[in-house]
Scaffold this active site. Structure first.
Site, PDB file in Angstrom:
ATOM      1  N   TRP A 197     -27.711 -20.368  47.821  1.00 14.50           N
ATOM      2  CA  TRP A 197     -26.456 -20.156  47.108  1.00 14.50           C
ATOM      3  C   TRP A 197     -26.432 -18.748  46.471  1.00 14.50           C
ATOM      4  CZ3 TRP A 197     -25.724 -19.533  41.711  1.00 14.50           C
ATOM      5  CH2 TRP A 197     -24.379 -19.416  41.337  1.00 14.50           C
ATOM      6  N   ASP A 364      -7.377 -22.614  41.682  1.00 13.16           N
ATOM      7  CA  ASP A 364      -8.679 -23.112  42.148  1.00 13.16           C
ATOM      8  C   ASP A 364      -8.964 -24.461  41.493  1.00 13.16           C
ATOM      9  OD1 ASP A 364     -11.790 -22.972  42.641  1.00 13.16           O
ATOM     10  OD2 ASP A 364     -11.029 -21.216  43.703  1.00 13.16           O
ATOM     11  N   ASP A 365     -10.210 -24.816  41.365  1.00 16.90           N
ATOM     12  CA  ASP A 365     -10.646 -26.112  40.836  1.00 16.90           C
ATOM     13  C   ASP A 365     -10.010 -26.399  39.466  1.00 16.90           C
ATOM     14  OD1 ASP A 365     -12.092 -28.393  40.422  1.00 16.90           O
ATOM     15  OD2 ASP A 365     -14.062 -27.468  40.668  1.00 16.90           O
ATOM     16  N   ARG A 441     -24.286 -31.403  42.060  1.00 20.64           N
ATOM     17  CA  ARG A 441     -23.155 -30.994  41.207  1.00 20.64           C
ATOM     18  C   ARG A 441     -22.362 -32.223  40.742  1.00 20.64           C
ATOM     19  NH1 ARG A 441     -17.689 -27.427  41.890  1.00 20.64           N
ATOM     20  NH2 ARG A 441     -18.067 -25.978  40.218  1.00 20.64           N
ATOM     21  N   ASP A 476     -13.104 -26.388  49.930  1.00 25.57           N
ATOM     22  CA  ASP A 476     -14.450 -26.186  49.401  1.00 25.57           C
ATOM     23  C   ASP A 476     -15.348 -27.374  49.767  1.00 25.57           C
ATOM     24  OD1 ASP A 476     -16.482 -25.005  47.954  1.00 25.57           O
ATOM     25  OD2 ASP A 476     -15.357 -24.846  46.086  1.00 25.57           O
ATOM     26  N   MET A 477     -16.639 -27.220  49.598  1.00 27.06           N
ATOM     27  CA  MET A 477     -17.616 -28.282  49.915  1.00 27.06           C
ATOM     28  C   MET A 477     -18.911 -27.887  49.224  1.00 27.06           C
ATOM     29  SD  MET A 477     -20.159 -29.569  51.841  1.00 27.06           S
ATOM     30  CE  MET A 477     -20.576 -30.927  52.843  1.00 27.06           C
ATOM     31  N   ASP A 546     -20.454 -16.903  46.632  1.00 24.64           N
ATOM     32  CA  ASP A 546     -20.045 -16.881  45.227  1.00 24.64           C
ATOM     33  C   ASP A 546     -20.589 -15.644  44.530  1.00 24.64           C
ATOM     34  OD1 ASP A 546     -18.516 -19.118  45.224  1.00 24.64           O
ATOM     35  OD2 ASP A 546     -20.008 -20.442  44.338  1.00 24.64           O
TER      36      ASP A 546
END
Ligand code: DGJ
Length: 740
Positions: A197, A364-365, A441, A476-477, A546
């Protein structure tokens, strides 16, 4: 179109275009024997005549053939147990427990229309020919069709396999590789890309070892740990020198690319579904299709190899309807506000988006029922009533009324245990009875192999998109899969779950993109945890990482560019200090690290935007003005000393050339430096677009090089003539070809 595939009477097959020739034959024993893959040959079928076998006395011989062993025979689709000891492309067992496979040529045909692969994405045909060779295992009664496609204008060849069980008993497939490529003995290196990541696409070069090198994934996604791309390079290959063979897959799940150096120094590349923890039960009369593998060849180093891939991905992989379409600039709410979003905040940010001159606002989220942090609500794809009281369609319409496009985030494949969806359907997750389901997460993975899960997700997403005001979706995933098992599959099919998941995902995507063809989908999996050609078949761009610190991102974009064109990458200016590594850097360099990506934007809070507004406006103006240029052009890595990196981007019409130069750590009293450009017209003149109208000839820029700036702020300080720019500086040159 002249024929791309030729076949001799004694069954030698040659697939050729102006970039390569690929030749193999049916051996006297009925095996497919590989003969040549490399530069184009004027008479490729002649290779067979010059082919010699080595006489050996130590190897096992193949089914009584004197001196003929499969152990040093380059093959097209090798199996185990009949004198070849290397890792096989096909393996498994039949109902009698027999694990030895032996495939022999039966027939072939050539078709002009590239067949689609059942339930899987694959490269588009057109100006191509496909050779389908049928092999059969007489004992198992297993039919194997090898598909090869060659295109007129591409340095890429595609391979896939279709199995069919012709017997009246079940056959279990364990290895079902999409392609095998046996290269002749030689000194080779492997280039592959590993990471994690926020640190994706680290290039590693290593000599091909004796034994086996494996890049693979057992995480359910193709993964950042090992991107499904491996190149085998002639030792000493550089950007401009060396024979290179690249291999990738049009697949997003557990893959494996093996590179094996055998006892006779030959090198075998296998690519396909990871055989680890995979079994497919092939019932009588049933078929199984592998994902598509792609190989590219360049005889002129990595630059040539990358260009083959870039052209091919643009022309044959990413959705055709977005081809050549400039991408909107955007403001994304994630690093601007994280979960602290509501209707007012989004509308304020939309005003800010207008102030800085971008085209789109991306929510976004954080917008759906109860989602205030990452501990809940994934799965419940309805707008949160307190924070978005009038709902998403209304918000989208309001944003659009401000003259912006509107985009929204989903993470469809996931569910939080704290959600309505999980309460209603606890068995819809991937799980193994009796085992605790590991969280990632705070979330669990939905079982996309199940039709009811696909239908639920289709309905939920479709309901949001159907308002007609959504221009873009970030898909996303955010976790790797664990305890992979499906409540919908019987005990003895559990090892099919991972592949069935990917088939389910593709089915869902097929339905969504068909129903909403104008929505621009962006692929994301915590950044680059599923950045592959399977996802790109549905989504023309991706959030590659990211990591938005520019220095962190330079190696990510540079590494990914070996395979992917920058057309498929999105980039934004994120906060400083950077939230992933704490580095402080200028707005300029933060923008420049993504300047050649097609989709560019900003993810900063209003306060951060306000304190740098004029610079941000300048960079977003540049992004908008160059949006047409940044689609379909040529990208080249022209310098990488570790501390200095330079990238060249040449527009598709070759009239504009951009050169970006990054100087990472500052030092005093440096030597005078130049960067040599590549691929220009040596006889053309190029005017530097810097207001001073300096003119350079193409040959001068390529042979002598462009002087690099003595980067300085211009500020006077005592005793030195200028103040150096300091660490993490960047510069851009824009050259326009002088016409007439
Ligand atoms: C991971 C993505 O990579 C980020 O850009 C952001 O969308 C977050 N997920 C949201 O949860």
């Amino acid at each position: 179109m002249t024929s791309l595939i030729s076949v001799s009477d004694d069954l030698t097959f040659a697939l050729s275009n102006s970039h390569f020739s690929y030749v193999f034959r049916v051996s006297p024993e009925g095996i497919l024997e590989h003969l040549h893959y490399g530069g184009p040959l004027s008479d490729p079928l002649k290779v067979a005549r010059h082919h010699r076998r080595t006489l050996r006395h130590v190897a096992s011989t193949f089914q009584g053939g004197k001196y003929y062993s499969l152990s040093d025979t380059p093959q097209e689709y090798p199996s185990f147990g009949t004198s070849d000891y290397r890792f096989p492309a096909v393996h498994g067992r039949n109902a009698d427990g027999n694990t030895i496979f032996s495939l022999h040529y039966v027939k072939h045909r050539i078709v002009q229309t590239k067949p689609k692969i059942k339930n899987l994405p694959s490269a588009r045909g057109g100006d191509s020919e496909t050779l389908i060779i049928t092999l059969q295992d007489k004992l198992h009664r297993l039919r194997v069709e090898l598909n090869y496609t060659v295109w007129k204008d591409h340095g890429v060849i595609s391979r896939s396999v279709r199995f069919k069980n012709l017997s009246d008993k079940e056959i279990q497939l364990q290895h079902a590789f999409s392609s095998a490529l046996d290269l002749p003995a030689g000194e080779y290196e492997i280039q592959h890309f590993h990471g994690t990541w926020a640190r994706e696409f680290n290039e590693e070069r290593t000599p091909v070892p004796h034994g086996r090198f494996v890049a693979d994934s057992a995480r359910g996604t193709s993964s950042a740990a090992h991107n499904p791309y491996v190149a085998v390079l002639q030792k000493g290959t550089t950007e401009s020198y060396g024979r290179c063979y690249g291999t990738t897959l049009v697949y997003s799940g557990n893959f494996a690319i093996h590179v094996e150096r055998g006892e006779f120094e030959d090198v075998r590349v296998l690519a396909g579904i990871n055989p680890f923890n995979f079994h497919w039960r092939l019932k009588p009369g049933k078929g199984f299709s592998t994902p598509e593998a792609l190989h590219a060849y360049s005889g002129e180093g990595l630059r040539g190899l990358s260009h083959h891939w870039h052209d091919f991905i643009r022309e044959k992989i990413t959705p055709e309807r977005f081809k050549g379409m400039p991408r909107p600039t955007y403001l994304n709410t994630w690093e601007a506000a994280y979960f602290d979003v509501d209707e007012n905040k989004v509308l304020e940010l939309a005003d800010k988006a207008n102030d800085i001159g971008v085209d789109m606002l991306v929510l976004d989220d954080g917008w759906f029922e109860g989602r205030q942090d990452d501990t809940s609500s994934l799965g419940d794809w309805r707008a949160d009533k307190t924070r978005f009281p009038s709902g998403i369609p209304d918000l989208a319409a309001k944003v659009k009324a401000k003259g912006l496009k509107f985009g929204i985030w989903f993470e469809p494949e996931m569910v939080n245990p704290r959600s309505q969806l999980f309460e209603n359907h606890p068995d819809w997750i991937l799980h193994v009875p009796g085992r605790v389901s590991s969280l990632g997460r705070n979330q669990l993975t939905l079982d996309l192999s199940r039709t009811e899960v696909q239908d639920y997700l289709f309905d939920e997403i479709d309901a949001v998109l159907s308002c007609g005001d959504i221009d873009y979706v970030k898909w996303d995933m955010n976790r790797n899969m664990t305890e992979v098992g499906s409540a919908a599959l019987p005990r003895n099919r559990q090892r099919e779950t991972s592949h069935r998941y990917i088939l389910g995902l593709y089915k869902l995507l097929d339905r969504l993109v068909e129903k909403h063809p104008n929505v621009l989908f962006e692929n994301c999996a915590s950044g680059g945890n599923r950045f592959d050609l399977g996802m790109l078949s549905y989504m023309p761009q991706g959030w590659i990482s990211d990591m938005c610190d520019p220095i962190g991102r330079l190696s990510i974009v540079g590494g990914a560019s070996y395979l992917f064109p920058l057309d498929v990458m999105a980039a934004y200016i994120g906060p400083s200090p950077n939230h992933q590594n704490g580095r402080v850097s200028s707005i300029r360099t933060r923008f420049m690290a993504g300047a050649f990506c097609s989709a560019r934007g900003v993810s900063l809070s209003e306060a951060e935007i306000n304190s740098h507004e004029s610079e941000i406006v300048e960079y977003m103006r540049f992004a908008k003005e160059t949006a047409d240029d940044m689609i379909g052009g040529g990208f080249d890595r022209v310098k990488n000393t570790g501390n200095e990196i330079a990238w060249q981007y040449t527009t598709a019409d070759e009239n504009t050339v951009y050169l970006a130069y990054f100087h990472i750590l500052s030092a005093p009293n440096l030597p005078f430096r130049r960067t040599r450009l590549v691929g220009l017209d040596p006889n053309a003149k190029y005017k530097l677009d810097d207001g001073q109208s300096e003119i350079y000839s193409g040959d001068m820029l390529m042979e002598s090089g462009m002087p690099m700036p003595q980067v300085g702020t211009g500020e006077k300080v005592p005793h030195v003539r200028y103040m150096p720019d300091g660490d993490f500086s960047s510069h851009i040159f824009v050259f326009r070809k002088v016409t007439g």
